[in-house]
Motif scaffolding. Structure first.
Motif, PDB file in Angstrom:
ATOM      1  N   TYR A   1      42.827  -4.886 -10.472  1.00  0.00           N
ATOM      2  CA  TYR A   1      44.169  -4.437 -10.838  1.00  0.00           C
ATOM      3  C   TYR A   1      45.182  -4.784  -9.745  1.00  0.00           C
ATOM      4  O   TYR A   1      46.324  -5.153 -10.041  1.00  0.00           O
ATOM      5  CB  TYR A   1      44.109  -2.932 -11.100  1.00  0.00           C
ATOM      6  CG  TYR A   1      45.402  -2.181 -10.880  1.00  0.00           C
ATOM      7  CD1 TYR A   1      46.439  -2.260 -11.802  1.00  0.00           C
ATOM      8  CD2 TYR A   1      45.577  -1.391  -9.755  1.00  0.00           C
ATOM      9  CE1 TYR A   1      47.615  -1.573 -11.603  1.00  0.00           C
ATOM     10  CE2 TYR A   1      46.747  -0.700  -9.544  1.00  0.00           C
ATOM     11  CZ  TYR A   1      47.772  -0.798 -10.462  1.00  0.00           C
ATOM     12  OH  TYR A   1      48.928  -0.131 -10.256  1.00  0.00           O
ATOM     13  N   SER A   2      44.759  -4.696  -8.478  1.00  0.00           N
ATOM     14  CA  SER A   2      45.703  -4.956  -7.384  1.00  0.00           C
ATOM     15  C   SER A   2      46.271  -6.379  -7.438  1.00  0.00           C
ATOM     16  O   SER A   2      47.353  -6.635  -6.933  1.00  0.00           O
ATOM     17  CB  SER A   2      45.038  -4.695  -6.036  1.00  0.00           C
ATOM     18  OG  SER A   2      44.041  -5.650  -5.800  1.00  0.00           O
ATOM     19  N   TRP A   3      45.538  -7.288  -8.078  1.00  0.00           N
ATOM     20  CA  TRP A   3      46.032  -8.674  -8.162  1.00  0.00           C
ATOM     21  C   TRP A   3      47.167  -8.822  -9.163  1.00  0.00           C
ATOM     22  O   TRP A   3      47.925  -9.791  -9.097  1.00  0.00           O
ATOM     23  CB  TRP A   3      44.898  -9.641  -8.509  1.00  0.00           C
ATOM     24  CG  TRP A   3      44.116  -9.995  -7.303  1.00  0.00           C
ATOM     25  CD1 TRP A   3      42.958  -9.418  -6.882  1.00  0.00           C
ATOM     26  CD2 TRP A   3      44.445 -10.968  -6.316  1.00  0.00           C
ATOM     27  NE1 TRP A   3      42.547  -9.970  -5.702  1.00  0.00           N
ATOM     28  CE2 TRP A   3      43.443 -10.929  -5.338  1.00  0.00           C
ATOM     29  CE3 TRP A   3      45.497 -11.870  -6.165  1.00  0.00           C
ATOM     30  CZ2 TRP A   3      43.459 -11.762  -4.213  1.00  0.00           C
ATOM     31  CZ3 TRP A   3      45.509 -12.704  -5.046  1.00  0.00           C
ATOM     32  CH2 TRP A   3      44.505 -12.639  -4.088  1.00  0.00           C
ATOM     33  N   ILE A   4      47.298  -7.889 -10.093  1.00  0.00           N
ATOM     34  CA  ILE A   4      48.374  -8.015 -11.083  1.00  0.00           C
ATOM     35  C   ILE A   4      49.724  -8.026 -10.374  1.00  0.00           C
ATOM     36  O   ILE A   4      50.569  -8.875 -10.637  1.00  0.00           O
ATOM     37  CB  ILE A   4      48.301  -6.873 -12.123  1.00  0.00           C
ATOM     38  CG1 ILE A   4      47.002  -6.982 -12.924  1.00  0.00           C
ATOM     39  CG2 ILE A   4      49.502  -6.930 -13.069  1.00  0.00           C
ATOM     40  CD1 ILE A   4      46.812  -5.897 -13.960  1.00  0.00           C
ATOM     41  N   GLY A   5      49.910  -7.083  -9.434  1.00  0.00           N
ATOM     42  CA  GLY A   5      51.177  -6.997  -8.712  1.00  0.00           C
ATOM     43  C   GLY A   5      51.454  -8.223  -7.852  1.00  0.00           C
ATOM     44  O   GLY A   5      52.601  -8.538  -7.554  1.00  0.00           O
ATOM     45  N   ILE A   6      50.386  -8.918  -7.462  1.00  0.00           N
ATOM     46  CA  ILE A   6      50.558 -10.099  -6.616  1.00  0.00           C
ATOM     47  C   ILE A   6      50.858 -11.339  -7.451  1.00  0.00           C
ATOM     48  O   ILE A   6      51.720 -12.142  -7.100  1.00  0.00           O
ATOM     49  CB  ILE A   6      49.296 -10.322  -5.756  1.00  0.00           C
ATOM     50  CG1 ILE A   6      49.065  -9.102  -4.863  1.00  0.00           C
ATOM     51  CG2 ILE A   6      49.395 -11.594  -4.937  1.00  0.00           C
ATOM     52  CD1 ILE A   6      47.783  -9.154  -4.091  1.00  0.00           C
TER      53      ILE A   6
ATOM     54  N   LYS B   1      51.920 -11.627 -10.709  1.00  0.00           N
ATOM     55  CA  LYS B   1      52.975 -11.605 -11.729  1.00  0.00           C
ATOM     56  C   LYS B   1      54.078 -12.616 -11.411  1.00  0.00           C
ATOM     57  O   LYS B   1      54.260 -12.996 -10.258  1.00  0.00           O
ATOM     58  CB  LYS B   1      53.631 -10.218 -11.761  1.00  0.00           C
ATOM     59  CG  LYS B   1      52.821  -9.166 -12.413  1.00  0.00           C
ATOM     60  CD  LYS B   1      53.689  -8.022 -12.859  1.00  0.00           C
ATOM     61  CE  LYS B   1      54.450  -7.365 -11.724  1.00  0.00           C
ATOM     62  NZ  LYS B   1      55.033  -6.089 -12.140  1.00  0.00           N
TER      63      LYS B   1
ATOM     64  N   GLY C   1      56.032 -11.299  -9.069  1.00  0.00           N
ATOM     65  CA  GLY C   1      55.124 -10.651  -8.128  1.00  0.00           C
ATOM     66  C   GLY C   1      55.298 -11.107  -6.690  1.00  0.00           C
ATOM     67  O   GLY C   1      56.133 -11.954  -6.374  1.00  0.00           O
TER      68      GLY C   1
ATOM     69  N   LEU D   1      42.026  -8.389 -17.798  1.00  0.00           N
ATOM     70  CA  LEU D   1      43.216  -7.948 -17.058  1.00  0.00           C
ATOM     71  C   LEU D   1      44.042  -9.110 -16.521  1.00  0.00           C
ATOM     72  O   LEU D   1      45.262  -9.054 -16.498  1.00  0.00           O
ATOM     73  CB  LEU D   1      42.814  -7.036 -15.890  1.00  0.00           C
ATOM     74  CG  LEU D   1      42.344  -5.627 -16.242  1.00  0.00           C
ATOM     75  CD1 LEU D   1      42.080  -4.835 -14.981  1.00  0.00           C
ATOM     76  CD2 LEU D   1      43.366  -4.907 -17.100  1.00  0.00           C
TER      77      LEU D   1
END
Lengths: 266, 301
Positions: free
Chosen positions: B135-140, B142, B145, B244
């Motif tokens: 999940y932490s990679w989503i913020g990176i 995007k 991001g 995800l």
């Protein structure tokens, strides 16, 4: 002193940056006042406060902890027994089948394990809920416990146990007063591993849970799919800190134990 | 309690547990894979009815068909999912090796008193939640991001790149999640390596590079192979990462199985998908086990 080249230093730096930067960013942004995950709006703990008010999330956390606690306990007992069978029992009929069944769940894709257990529970007419998730988690994590404990049992000096037997202990006494204390660190490590595996599991729990027994990963997962919410950052930060602290303390305790043992032996 | 009973209990308890909760479920999956789909609960018509006795068994074999498996071949979705799962897993493994080997090498070359700490730092992410790490990679990744912001700030790119919801994001996710599985076995073989072998190679006229290639790599091979299997096998059946981080173009068999089961509610086809996936994985798993046994035998000698 060997030369530590710049090449090695760079690989380590980049490697650790790759491993830790995402987690670090997550922690930093959990203190972000802005609702937008990528815009910094100043320091705030409001998402933590929001999290504490989120009853559904707290319920899920409670369910997850109970499932993890019970499945890790059962897995520690069954896994230790399985390890004793693997290392000690010698030959018995269908031993290959047994060791196959111990090792196979380690490499089995979660979707298959989840699906097959669900179909079992349906044909047994078991209602899906905490019980079925606990049984499912016990089954795959006992195999991890078995691997951890058997690696300790292999290096175990059996003469200690034989000495206890010669001195008149019953086999059960010998196990509980000699063998178990010596393999205890491995059993505890196995328990911890089973506990975190259960806390972490999304796929198998999704297949095997029912209404009223939503676990935290399922809750996080649905929140994430609906859109990134800053509350999840706060929750993740708490989980990461708790688990890291646990692992660090456990490894320090193990080191301490090994040290005192060495001092006593030396 | 005499010895025989104790032994029986010790072996019997975990044995029965695994028979009931590990082996029996597969038999049921196989049974359902051979059943017909039906709009009911449970949504399939069993072809095998033990309670019907001998006629039931005869009926099962006379009506035995593999229509669910034929369905898998007829609909290109499934074949494409299998192929694309295997290829995503293969390239992720290769990438993980490229990132993991220098890392493991540097760890093995680090001063002795650093190593326990380095080892601990590699293992620590493995203990923290897999779901959260993905999940932490989503913020990176995007579009708006952190990675795009950083690259635009550097001036490397002018417009944000689309990374999230593509296969690239899936590769990053798999390499990131399974990297410790690649590093640890390679590190453990490199750490045991005898430095004097390298010195001997250099004395005999090798330069540093050829000594590395001719001595270090072959000696690290068991670790490399183990690491590759440990990344490849779980990557094939991966569900969370493609769901995800991947997009509509990302086709992986774990996700297809999930959709078949939860969205289409076609249990027989989902079961057939599971059986074929299992068969696909049996070969690499058996190869891996064989290698492991051989290694253990070699070490025991």
């Amino acid at each position: 002193m060997r030369r530590f080249s710049w090449f090695n230093a760079t690989s380590l730096t980049f490697g650790f940056a790759f491993l830790y930067l995402p987690i670090l960013l997550l922690i930093i942004y959990s203190f972000n006042a802005s609702k937008l995950v990528t815009v910094w709006g100043g320091f705030s703990v409001k998402w933590y406060a929001e999290l504490m008010r989120n009853d559904a999330m707290l319920d899920a956390a409670w369910v997850t902890l109970r499932v993890a606690f019970f499945s890790a306990g059962l897995a520690a007992v069954l896994g230790t027994m399985a390890a004793l069978v693997l290392v000690r029992a010698g030959r018995f009929r269908s031993r290959t089948l047994f060791s196959g069944m111990v090792y196979a769940p380690l490499v089995m894709p979660e979707v298959i394990t989840g699906l097959s257990l669900l179909l079992l529970f349906i044909s047994l007419n078991l209602d899906r809920g905490m019980l079925t998730v606990t049984l499912a988690h016990t089954t795959f994590s006992m195999c991890y416990v078995a691997v951890v404990v058997s690696s300790r049992l292999v290096s175990f000096d059996r003469s200690l146990e034989e000495a206890a037997l010669d001195l008149g202990a019953s086999p059960l006494d010998a196990f509980f007063s000699v063998t178990l204390p010596i393999i205890a660190p491995a059993v505890i490590a196995g328990w911890l591993l089973a506990f975190t595996l259960s806390l972490d599991d999304l796929v198998i729990a999704s297949f095997n849970t029912g209404p009223g027994a939503t676990t935290l990963p399922i809750k996080i997962y649905s929140a994430v799919r609906l859109g990134v919410s800053p509350e999840i950052n706060a929750l993740s930060t708490i989980l990461i800190c708790v688990v890291s602290l646990g692992v660090i303390l456990a490894s320090l305790a193990d080191k301490r134990l090994a040290k005192t043992r060495n001092e006593r032996a030396g | 309690m005499d010895g025989k009973w104790r032994r029986f209990l010790l072996i019997g308890t975990p044995y029965l547990w695994l028979l009931l909760f590990f082996l029996a479920p597969f038999v049921i999956v196989l049974k359902i894979a051979l059943s017909d789909a039906a709009i009911s609960i449970p949504p399939y018509t069993p072809q095998f009815d033990l309670s019907a006795g001998w006629p039931g068994i005869v009926n099962f074999f006379s009506n035995l068909d593999f229509e669910n498996f034929k369905w898998l071949i007829d609909d290109s979705l499934y074949i494409n999912s299998y192929i694309s799962s295997l290829s995503i897993a293969f390239f992720s493994t290769l990438l993980a090796l490229l990132v993991g080997f220098p890392f493991a090498y540097a760890m093995a070359k680090a001063p002795d008193n650093w190593r326990p700490l380095l080892l601990m730092l590699v293992i620590l992410p493995f203990w923290t939640s897999f779901l959260i790490r993905v999940y932490s990679w989503i913020g990176i990744l995007k579009t708006e991001g952190l990675l795009n912001q950083f690259l635009m700030w550097l001036g490397v790119i002018n417009d944000p790149m689309i990374i999230l919801n593509t296969n690239t994001a899936v590769y990053i996710g798999i390499v990131y999640s399974y990297l410790p599985f690649m590093i640890l076995p390679i590190y453990s073989t490199l750490e045991k390596m005898d430095e004097s072998l390298l010195e001997a190679a250099i004395d005999l006229g090798c330069n540093r590079f050829s000594a590395f290639w001719l001595v270090t790599v072959p000696l690290a091979l068991p670790g490399i192979i183990a690491g590759c299997f440990l990344v490849f096998i779980p990557a094939v059946g991966e569900f969370v990462i493609p769901d995800l981080l991947g997009g509509t173009e990302t086709l992986m068999i774990g996700k297809t199985l999930w959709n078949e089961f939860f969205s289409n509610r076609d249990w027989p086809v989902a079961s057939a998908v599971a059986i074929v996936l299992l068969l696909l994985l049996v070969i690499p798993i058996l190869v891996f086990q064989r290698l492991l046994e051989r290694q253990q035998e070699a070490e025991a000698r």
